[in-house]
Design a protein around this motif. Structure first.
Motif, PDB file in Angstrom:
ATOM      1  N   PRO A 230       8.872  17.318   1.174  1.00 50.21           N
ATOM      2  CA  PRO A 230       7.744  17.123   0.245  1.00 50.21           C
ATOM      3  C   PRO A 230       6.692  18.208   0.456  1.00 50.21           C
ATOM      4  O   PRO A 230       6.344  18.538   1.597  1.00 50.21           O
ATOM      5  CB  PRO A 230       7.193  15.738   0.638  1.00 50.21           C
ATOM      6  N   HIS A 231       6.212  18.775  -0.635  1.00 51.12           N
ATOM      7  CA  HIS A 231       5.312  19.927  -0.508  1.00 51.12           C
ATOM      8  C   HIS A 231       4.019  19.599   0.223  1.00 51.12           C
ATOM      9  O   HIS A 231       3.428  20.446   0.855  1.00 51.12           O
ATOM     10  CB  HIS A 231       5.005  20.524  -1.891  1.00 51.12           C
ATOM     11  N   TYR A 232       3.587  18.345   0.176  1.00 46.35           N
ATOM     12  CA  TYR A 232       2.318  18.000   0.818  1.00 46.35           C
ATOM     13  C   TYR A 232       2.433  17.918   2.343  1.00 46.35           C
ATOM     14  O   TYR A 232       1.423  17.758   3.022  1.00 46.35           O
ATOM     15  CB  TYR A 232       1.738  16.703   0.247  1.00 46.35           C
TER      16      TYR A 232
ATOM     17  N   GLU B 226       2.587   7.413   6.818  1.00 48.77           N
ATOM     18  CA  GLU B 226       2.069   6.162   6.245  1.00 48.77           C
ATOM     19  C   GLU B 226       0.678   5.865   6.773  1.00 48.77           C
ATOM     20  O   GLU B 226      -0.203   5.415   6.023  1.00 48.77           O
ATOM     21  CB  GLU B 226       3.016   4.997   6.539  1.00 48.77           C
ATOM     22  N   ASP B 227       0.449   6.106   8.059  1.00 49.44           N
ATOM     23  CA  ASP B 227      -0.866   5.875   8.654  1.00 49.44           C
ATOM     24  C   ASP B 227      -1.920   6.773   8.007  1.00 49.44           C
ATOM     25  O   ASP B 227      -3.014   6.320   7.661  1.00 49.44           O
ATOM     26  CB  ASP B 227      -0.805   6.113  10.163  1.00 49.44           C
ATOM     27  N   GLN B 228      -1.581   8.037   7.834  1.00 45.29           N
ATOM     28  CA  GLN B 228      -2.533   8.960   7.210  1.00 45.29           C
ATOM     29  C   GLN B 228      -2.802   8.583   5.757  1.00 45.29           C
ATOM     30  O   GLN B 228      -3.933   8.669   5.285  1.00 45.29           O
ATOM     31  CB  GLN B 228      -2.028  10.393   7.321  1.00 45.29           C
ATOM     32  N   LEU B 229      -1.756   8.151   5.048  1.00 42.09           N
ATOM     33  CA  LEU B 229      -1.955   7.727   3.663  1.00 42.09           C
ATOM     34  C   LEU B 229      -2.810   6.470   3.585  1.00 42.09           C
ATOM     35  O   LEU B 229      -3.635   6.331   2.685  1.00 42.09           O
ATOM     36  CB  LEU B 229      -0.613   7.492   2.974  1.00 42.09           C
TER      37      LEU B 229
ATOM     38  N   ARG C 126      -3.122   8.302  -2.453  1.00 41.84           N
ATOM     39  CA  ARG C 126      -1.876   7.534  -2.430  1.00 41.84           C
ATOM     40  C   ARG C 126      -1.239   7.487  -3.808  1.00 41.84           C
ATOM     41  O   ARG C 126      -0.032   7.678  -3.955  1.00 41.84           O
ATOM     42  CB  ARG C 126      -2.139   6.113  -1.922  1.00 41.84           C
ATOM     43  N   THR C 127      -2.043   7.256  -4.827  1.00 38.84           N
ATOM     44  CA  THR C 127      -1.523   7.171  -6.193  1.00 38.84           C
ATOM     45  C   THR C 127      -0.933   8.504  -6.634  1.00 38.84           C
ATOM     46  O   THR C 127       0.139   8.542  -7.245  1.00 38.84           O
ATOM     47  CB  THR C 127      -2.633   6.731  -7.159  1.00 38.84           C
TER      48      THR C 127
END
Length: 115
Positions: free
Chosen positions: A9-11, A53-56, A64-65
């Motif tokens: 994933p690019h992010y 997931e923690d960072q999100l 997140r969206t």
């Protein structure tokens, strides 16, 4: 000669992403019949997913969206759930302009929903 590809994933492209290494490892094993060590690498995959997931969860709802929207769009365009190899078939992917337009539409819809 063999070549392998794994999507990241690019992010998180500048971060450690062992899931991509596991994909390459498994492809190499499948192609060669070798049994290569990878248990520590596989264990690290779950750790990294938990970190993401923690960072999100600490980020705002828009982040997140946006990420969920981009991942869903990629999955829909690539048919990722329906094939084993990224190289097994070709797909018409949207251009950078089309992706930009769709992302702008997504953001505009999100802003309208927030009002």
């Amino acid at each position: 000669m063999l070549g392998f590809a794994a999507h990241v994933p690019h992010y998180i492209a500048r971060s450690t992403y062992p899931a991509a290494a596991v994909v390459i490892l498994e492809a190499a094993q499948s192609a060669t019949g070798l049994v290569l060590p990878g248990s520590e690498l596989r264990a690290r995959v779950n750790e990294v997913y938990a970190e993401i997931e923690d960072q999100l969860s600490q980020g705002d709802g828009e982040l997140r969206t946006a990420i969920q929207g981009m991942e869903s769009q990629y999955d829909a365009v690539s048919g990722a759930a329906d094939r084993e190899s990224l190289l097994a078939e070709t797909a018409d992917l949207p251009s950078a302009d089309e992706l930009g337009r769709r992302f702008e539409e997504f953001l505009a819809e999100h802003e309208r929903g927030a009002e």
